[in-house]
Motif scaffolding. Structure first.
Motif, PDB file in Angstrom:
ATOM      1  N   GLN A 165       0.814  -1.217   0.000  1.00 27.07           N
ATOM      2  CA  GLN A 165       0.000   0.000   0.000  1.00 27.07           C
ATOM      3  C   GLN A 165       0.849   1.270   0.000  1.00 27.07           C
ATOM      4  O   GLN A 165       0.328   2.367  -0.181  1.00 27.07           O
ATOM      5  N   GLY A 166       2.150   1.113   0.231  1.00 33.99           N
ATOM      6  CA  GLY A 166       3.035   2.275   0.233  1.00 33.99           C
ATOM      7  C   GLY A 166       3.439   2.770   1.606  1.00 33.99           C
ATOM      8  O   GLY A 166       4.033   3.837   1.744  1.00 33.99           O
ATOM      9  N   TRP A 167       3.154   1.987   2.650  1.00 39.62           N
ATOM     10  CA  TRP A 167       3.523   2.380   4.013  1.00 39.62           C
ATOM     11  C   TRP A 167       4.993   2.078   4.288  1.00 39.62           C
ATOM     12  O   TRP A 167       5.453   0.958   4.089  1.00 39.62           O
ATOM     13  N   PHE A 168       5.702   3.090   4.756  1.00 34.20           N
ATOM     14  CA  PHE A 168       7.095   2.952   5.161  1.00 34.20           C
ATOM     15  C   PHE A 168       7.176   3.041   6.674  1.00 34.20           C
ATOM     16  O   PHE A 168       6.495   3.871   7.283  1.00 34.20           O
TER      17      PHE A 168
ATOM     18  N   THR B 238      23.208  -0.425  -1.083  1.00 33.59           N
ATOM     19  CA  THR B 238      22.247  -1.492  -0.784  1.00 33.59           C
ATOM     20  C   THR B 238      21.785  -1.441   0.665  1.00 33.59           C
ATOM     21  O   THR B 238      22.401  -0.804   1.520  1.00 33.59           O
ATOM     22  N   ARG B 239      20.723  -2.163   0.927  1.00 32.99           N
ATOM     23  CA  ARG B 239      20.131  -2.179   2.268  1.00 32.99           C
ATOM     24  C   ARG B 239      21.007  -2.902   3.287  1.00 32.99           C
ATOM     25  O   ARG B 239      20.715  -2.880   4.477  1.00 32.99           O
ATOM     26  N   GLU B 240      22.074  -3.515   2.812  1.00 36.09           N
ATOM     27  CA  GLU B 240      23.042  -4.093   3.743  1.00 36.09           C
ATOM     28  C   GLU B 240      23.606  -3.003   4.648  1.00 36.09           C
ATOM     29  O   GLU B 240      23.933  -3.237   5.809  1.00 36.09           O
ATOM     30  N   ASN B 241      23.682  -1.765   4.109  1.00 34.64           N
ATOM     31  CA  ASN B 241      24.247  -0.657   4.880  1.00 34.64           C
ATOM     32  C   ASN B 241      23.368   0.593   4.844  1.00 34.64           C
ATOM     33  O   ASN B 241      23.818   1.674   5.211  1.00 34.64           O
ATOM     34  N   LEU B 242      22.118   0.455   4.424  1.00 37.93           N
ATOM     35  CA  LEU B 242      21.214   1.599   4.352  1.00 37.93           C
ATOM     36  C   LEU B 242      19.992   1.372   5.246  1.00 37.93           C
ATOM     37  O   LEU B 242      19.458   0.268   5.296  1.00 37.93           O
ATOM     38  N   LYS B 243      19.558   2.419   5.930  1.00 44.41           N
ATOM     39  CA  LYS B 243      18.342   2.373   6.737  1.00 44.41           C
ATOM     40  C   LYS B 243      17.495   3.596   6.411  1.00 44.41           C
ATOM     41  O   LYS B 243      18.018   4.711   6.306  1.00 44.41           O
ATOM     42  N   LEU B 244      16.190   3.385   6.286  1.00 47.23           N
ATOM     43  CA  LEU B 244      15.276   4.505   6.089  1.00 47.23           C
ATOM     44  C   LEU B 244      14.870   5.029   7.462  1.00 47.23           C
ATOM     45  O   LEU B 244      14.324   4.293   8.284  1.00 47.23           O
ATOM     46  N   VAL B 245      15.149   6.312   7.706  1.00 50.32           N
ATOM     47  CA  VAL B 245      15.019   6.861   9.055  1.00 50.32           C
ATOM     48  C   VAL B 245      14.242   8.180   9.037  1.00 50.32           C
ATOM     49  O   VAL B 245      14.568   9.087   8.268  1.00 50.32           O
ATOM     50  N   GLN B 246      13.220   8.267   9.889  1.00 57.34           N
ATOM     51  CA  GLN B 246      12.489   9.520  10.064  1.00 57.34           C
ATOM     52  C   GLN B 246      13.433  10.544  10.687  1.00 57.34           C
ATOM     53  O   GLN B 246      14.327  10.201  11.456  1.00 57.34           O
ATOM     54  N   VAL B 247      13.252  11.806  10.338  1.00 59.75           N
ATOM     55  CA  VAL B 247      14.216  12.831  10.738  1.00 59.75           C
ATOM     56  C   VAL B 247      14.440  12.861  12.250  1.00 59.75           C
ATOM     57  O   VAL B 247      15.543  13.151  12.726  1.00 59.75           O
TER      58      VAL B 247
END
Length: 340
Positions: A236-239, A311-320
């Motif tokens: 649905q597009g939820w992060f 890559t996601r091996e070393n990347l994280k999506l983070v809220q400010v």
């Protein structure tokens, strides 16, 4: 300051302070006064018609269990306590809101869910909570499910006409972020590498660029139509925020759906795609050091560089709010790791 004032005022009423108690279903929220934990337990159980010997008391905000007077006295007046019977659990108000959000996908229940959230708003008097809950209520007015431009023109306001679907724009957003990592990595080599190793470093970076192009700059990260393994969101597009670099997850339940509205699409731009092992302070300096120290017969490992940068091996999506700017060195990558 508020806590100190509470303690000061309590001196004039025999140490009594006001609190609120409720059951797990939030069917009752009742005010009580108590000067110690034992009194809170007895009065709360009596008001909620529970057996004081068979209840567990937790703080409403985060579910922390309260078991003694020492901890109880550190809590401010008007703290809300949840009285749990055997077998009941309470994960905190944040989790309650998150669970309500997960039901948004069912469009036929929007009115019911909106009513439940309004009930939460009416029960709260803390400005911070009201603000957070109101944001989630606003999501009910959005158009999450639409994908094509003609079905949600407002979402595309101000965007190039070439974008016909939301996912197309979100793919471009992911590509833009990863391209910027390549550009800054190249700039760092140009500025910091010595003349003897600069050409080899630029060549290995070009090899990485070919890998990046082959993966379409990992555009699938933000694309809800991509396969489950390739995307960072659900269908649905939820992060969900993945938490600071030094934590396994986000304990504040940050979530966002940039597909929902123009406003949330713009807010998503404030979410960081962070490198766990920092790119500019650790990955690139270590690579440059490897080029300087490696043996002549050795080559630089382009695959490792690609994984650490893109890559996601070393990347994280983070809220400010979970983004930590403090300089750090993980020590997880050594210069000889880049040599093969």
């Amino acid at each position: 300051m508020t806590f100190i004032l509470d303690r000061f005022l309590s001196l004039f009423n025999g140490g009594m302070r006001a609190y609120k108690v409720q059951d797990v279903k939030r069917e009752q929220r009742i005010g009580v006064t108590a000067k110690n934990f034992k009194e809170l337990l007895e009065k709360g159980a009596q008001k909620l018609k529970l057996d004081p010997d068979k209840v567990t008391i937790v703080i409403e905000d985060d579910g922390t269990e309260v078991t003694d007077d020492k901890f109880f006295r550190k809590l401010p007046a008007q703290t809300v306590f949840v009285f749990l019977k055997k077998g009941e659990t309470w994960r905190g108000a944040g989790a309650l809101i998150h669970d309500a959000l997960s039901k948004f996908y069912c469009a036929t229940r929007k009115n019911e869910i909106a009513s439940q959230i309004r009930d939460l708003l009416e029960a709260e008097n803390a400005p911070e909570k009201i603000h957070i809950i109101s944001q989630y209520l606003e999501l009910l007015e959005t158009n999450v499910s639409s994908e094509k431009r003609q079905d949600h023109e407002d979402w595309f306001e101000g965007l190039n006409k070439k974008y016909k679907t939301k996912s197309e724009l979100m793919r471009h957003s992911a590509q833009t972020r990863l391209r910027s990592y390549y550009v800054t990595a190249k700039d760092q080599i140009e500025k910091e590498a010595d003349k003897d190793s600069k050409q080899e470093l630029l060549e290995v970076l070009e090899e990485v660029m070919q890998k990046l192009k082959k993966s379409d700059y990992n555009s699938s990260y933000f694309d809800r139509t991509a396969n489950e393994k390739g995307r960072m969101c659900d269908a649905q597009g939820w992060f969900r925020c993945e938490g600071p670099f030094d934590m396994d997850n986000c304990d504040k339940y940050h979530t966002i759906n940039p597909y929902a509205s123009k406003g949330y699409r713009q807010l998503f731009g404030l979410w960081n795609l962070d490198h766990i092992i920092e790119k500019s302070r650790e990955v690139m300096p270590t690579l440059i050091e490897a080029a300087r120290n490696k043996q002549k017969h050795q080559t630089l490992n382009a695959d490792l560089l690609y994984r650490l940068l893109f890559t996601r091996e070393n990347l994280k999506l983070v809220q400010v709010g979970c983004h930590k700017k403090a300089a750090r060195e993980s020590g997880k990558v050594k210069w000889n790791d880049f040599c093969s």
